[in-house]
Every structure is written in structure tokens, then in C-alpha cells.
Motif scaffolding. Structure first.
Motif: not given
Ligand code: SAH
Length: 299
Positions: A65-72
Motif C-alpha cells: 500500500a505504501n509503495m502504491l500510495a493507496i489505502p491498505v
């Protein structure tokens, strides 16, 4: 040892789901041994199978999620004890991701799309959709080997649907390839699959097909010795073919053998070592072994 496990991640958006699948395949450790992605009615479902599951799946999903900058995203992890996890994914025949290759059926053309490493194979009369552990093991080994070695002259013995030959053709833009099968219908299917997967350009003329049992056919003799022979057959025939395969692989060249039950692997390894090979790789999936052997100097 931890049992094999499946990490399931759901996401409502198709393109994000594919990005998650991409990160899982290429950017994180441990990489899954198999990965499928499909729409299950309400969302996209990514299923990643691990023979050695990650210690902390929550952390792994957080990292994605961090890598893609999306909510978990929503996820769950479950063990898949004693189940043939390759067979698990076979029901709907979703795309299979094996190393750099994605093998998909025409029902998934829209979803997967054409690309250098996507290979269209429909289940049918010939063997080999990549859903079987033996084909899958070969694809992973082809992916690994072709990144490390220059390979120019290849034989795919027992080509079935042609899936491995097509993968090899994609991975080796300057190699010559011949793919053979004892079964005439398989050769027709493989040639049709190669046409269906043809890329535009000269690389398509480099792959030839022939109907032949073993390695005695003139089409094979003309091209030998090879620097790579891939044979996903079965332990019995592979043992019988050891001398012929050895004669047709040049020193320093490799062979990838599959279709071998794990318990049969020692006998196959011993036979090939007696014919001048050294074992350099042994992958085990479910009850199947895929072996990589290199032809020794002076053998
Ligand atoms: N390469 C494909 C298919 C493997 S199935 C894959 O990896 O999925 C094994 C294939 O080998 C079958 O299509 C079978 O007809 C063929 N075969 C079996 N014995 C053979 C032999 N002695 N010579 C050539 N082909 C053989």
C-alpha cells in the motif's frame, strides 16, 4: 516448516489490482510462487500462493500500500494444507504469472492484453496451460536461466501446446528454436498457438515445429548441438532419453527437465550425472520436481 499459504487481496479497481499484482510479483520479498488475478463479481481478487509464506502478511500488505500510495486493501491469509494449490487455481483458469511471463486464456484477453511477456494459450487437446506445476516450474526456470546466460540454439522436446517454446522465443530474441512432439495433433496446436502469439517482426521465423519421437529426427539432428534442451515429459522417458539428450547438448549448455515426481528426482539426477551433466537447480512444487543440469567439460 510453515505450510503453503495463500494471501488473498481484494480491490474494487481493476488497474490498482493489477498494480498490486505487479508489486507482489516484482518488488517484494518473498515473491509468491504462483499468482492469479480475477474478478469475483464485486471486486478484483488477487491470490498469491507461497510455499514459504511471509512471516508478517499484514506488514507485507502495508508495504504494498505504501509503495502504491493507496489505502491498505482488504486482505486475508490462509493455509492451503495438503491441497494441490496449482489445481486450486485451475477451475477458472485465470492468468498464471510465472516469473516475467503471464499465461492467459482468450477469455482473459481484455484483462491481460498483448505484451512481450504475455502468452495466450487456451486449454484444449494439447498439454500445457501453465496451470500444471511441471509447466509452471519450467517457465520459472526459463525466466531465471535466460536472464543469466546467452542462449542461441534451443530444443523444446515434447512441446504440447507450445507454451514453453513461445516463452523461450520471447525471452531469447536472437535464438533459434525447434519445438517437437511425438503427437502430431500437439504439433498442430503448438504451431497454431505460436501463430496466435506472433509478434510483428523477424523473431517469428526463428521458431520451427516438427513431429518427432525423441531426438532422432533429421530436423533435430541438423540443428544439434543445442545450448538448451527443455523437456517436460515424465521420469521414465527422460531416463531413457538421457544418452540422446546428452549427445545433443554442447559443453556448458543446459537442460531443464520436468514432469518428474519429487521421489523420482534422485534417479533422474543420477542418470543425467552419469551422462555428463551436473545438477545446478532443483525446484519442487507440490509433488513435482523441475531440474536444471549443465553439461560438464570433457563429458
Ligand atoms: N511442454 C509442455 C507440454 C508437456 S506434456 C509443457 O511444459 O506444458 C509432454 C509432451 O511430451 C506431450 O505433448 C507428449 O506428447 C510429448 N512427448 C512424450 N514423449 C515424447 C517423446 N519421446 N518425444 C517427443 N515428445 C514426447
Amino acid at each position: 516448516m510453515t505450510p503453503p499459504a495463500k494471501l488473498a487481496i481484494r480491490h474494487p479497481d481493476r488497474s490498482t489490482a493489477h498494480q498490486i499484482a505487479g508489486v507482489l510479483t516484482d518488488l517484494i520479498e518473498p515473491a509468491p510462487d504462483a499468482l492469479t488475478i480475477f474478478e469475483d463479481g464485486t471486486a478484483w481478487l488477487i491470490e498469491a500462493y507461497f510455499e514459504a509464506p511471509p512471516a508478517d502478511p499484514g506488514q507485507l500488505v502495508d508495504n504494498i500500500a505504501n509503495m502504491l500510495a493507496i489505502p491498505v486493501p482488504e486482505f486475508g491469509m490462509e493455509n492451503v494444507p495438503d491441497e494441490n494449490w496449482v489445481a486450486l487455481s485451475q477451475a477458472a483458469l485465470p492468468p498464471v504469472y510465472a516469473g516475467r511471463f503471464t499465461i492467459y486464456g482468450s477469455h482473459d484477453l481484455e484483462r491481460v492484453g498483448r505484451g512481450l511477456n504475455t502468452i495466450l494459450i487456451d486449454a484444449g487437446e494439447a498439454f500445457g496451460t501453465a496451470h500444471h506445476a511441471t509447466t509452471y516450474g519450467c517457465l520459472l526456470e526459463i525466466d531465471r536461466l535466460t536472464r543469466r546466460r546467452v542462449v542461441r540454439n534451443v530444443l523444446d522436446l515434447g512441446t504440447g501446446t507450445g507454451v514453453l517454446a513461445i516463452a523461450l522465443q520471447r525471452a531469447l530474441p536472437s535464438a533459434r528454436l525447434i519445438a517437437t512432439d511425438i503427437d502430431a495433433r500437439s504439433v498442430e496446436v503448438a504451431a497454431a498457438n505460436a501463430r496466435a502469439n506472433a509478434m510483428i517482426g523477424p523473431m517469428d521465423q526463428r521458431l520451427q515445429f516438427a513431429c518427432a519421437a525423441g531426438l532422432a529426427a533429421p530436423a533435430i539432428r541438423e540443428r544439434a548441438p543445442f545450448d538448451l534442451v527443455v523437456a517436460n515429459i515424465l521420469a521414465g522417458p527422460l531416463i531413457k532419453l538421457a544418452a540422446d539428450i546428452s549427445r545433443n547438448v554442447e559443453t556448458g549448455g543446459s537442460t531443464i527437465l520436468s514432469g518428474i515426481l519429487v521421489r523420482q528426482a534422485p534417479e533422474v539426477i543420477a542418470t543425467y550425472c552419469a551422462h555428463g551433466f551436473a545438477l545446478t537447480g532443483h525446484r519442487r512444487y507440490e509433488e513435482w520436481s523441475t531440474l536444471t543440469l549443465v553439461k560438464r567439460d570433457g563429458a
